[in-house]
Design an enzyme around this catalytic site. Sequence first.
Site, PDB file in Angstrom:
ATOM      1  N   CYS A  96      39.480  -8.109 -43.051  1.00  0.00           N
ATOM      2  CA  CYS A  96      39.577  -6.895 -43.873  1.00  0.00           C
ATOM      3  C   CYS A  96      40.974  -6.284 -43.852  1.00  0.00           C
ATOM      4  CB  CYS A  96      38.516  -5.877 -43.460  1.00  0.00           C
ATOM      5  SG  CYS A  96      38.771  -5.108 -41.835  1.00  0.00           S
ATOM      6  N   HIS A 102      37.588  -5.801 -51.001  1.00  0.00           N
ATOM      7  CA  HIS A 102      37.686  -5.945 -49.541  1.00  0.00           C
ATOM      8  C   HIS A 102      37.176  -7.311 -49.117  1.00  0.00           C
ATOM      9  CE1 HIS A 102      33.280  -4.659 -48.492  1.00  0.00           C
ATOM     10  NE2 HIS A 102      33.325  -5.124 -49.716  1.00  0.00           N
ATOM     11  N   HIS A 124      36.692  -0.983 -40.434  1.00  0.00           N
ATOM     12  CA  HIS A 124      36.727  -1.748 -41.680  1.00  0.00           C
ATOM     13  C   HIS A 124      37.591  -1.003 -42.689  1.00  0.00           C
ATOM     14  CE1 HIS A 124      35.316  -4.805 -44.479  1.00  0.00           C
ATOM     15  NE2 HIS A 124      35.177  -3.858 -45.389  1.00  0.00           N
TER      16      HIS A 124
END
Length: 351
Positions: A267, A327, A315
């Site tokens: 990520c 993402h 994240h």
Amino acid sequence: MVSHRRTSPSGPVTRTGVTVVSAALATAAAALSGPPASADPAESSAAGRGTATGRLGTLYEEAERATEKFNGADERTRRLRAEVAHLRDRTARAQERVNRMRHRLGALAAAQYRSGGIDPALRLLLSERPDSYLEKAFALDRLNAAQAGELRDLQAAQRALEQQRRATAAKLADLEAGRRDVARHKKDVQHKLAAARRVLHGLPRNVRAAYDRAARSDGRDGMLPGLPDLSGILPTPGRAAAAVAAARAAVGAPYAWGSTGPASFDCSGLTQWAYGQAGVWIPRTSQGQRGAGRQVPLSEAQPGDLVIYRSDASHVGMYVGNGQVVHAPYPGARVRYDPVGVMPVAAVTRP
């Protein structure tokens, strides 16, 4: 002109507390299980699938947290390795300077010996620690001004050399500790992913197939209903536009923990790489990226903003307009589009 602002809620989105993978799996399990039957076995089976899919989502969250810790430790280790190399170079140069000064003073002592004997004070040149001799003030009385200056320079150079050696030793100790951290976090990631694979392989075949389809999706193939057309979205000009273009070009690339592209990403590796394509450096981890710019409300998000998820900032995705982020969602999946509220939003950062 289509607005890039999200039109639904104002303020942070916290309506869902599940990850992408657990949501996808729960949806797949519900769809495949059909209407609930009155018999207890069917209800137990559905409950078991829900428990398994929830466990899988939790394991992927834990793996991602461990991945970001690995990324942070790896970044620190890389930085320390560069610092150690720099210190070693400086230490080597300091040693060369000491050697040259000792050679020059040794030549002076040899010349004095040939001319009728060496001054006792210059015998300190044969010692590895002339500074201990220089601490005795009477030694300076036996040297002329030029010799005293040479010896003082040598003393200072040796002290600088010792400082460099101590600094290098300390950095080497830090580097070794960093290497242990990297190895520990890597082992943790591998353990979580192995546990997730076991849970995944234990799912019924049809549920596992639904998960595989969701994992391969890039968010544009109908797996996510109501996904808006982003073709008319124009991000803020400049570096944000270049970063958004890079992130969107990466859609479809596989998730790989610890990877910063260009073929695969985790990520924070995706967002760092995307901004790198725009000529902008941002930190390696999602926690670091949270502080890599100005905080703005979610209701004011613009394309190129970094959306930080979960309270521990484990994240990150890039906002691309119309309530969507790009993402790298979880291991086994591909870089994709998802609604900005796919996880609890902790912050929005504008680099």
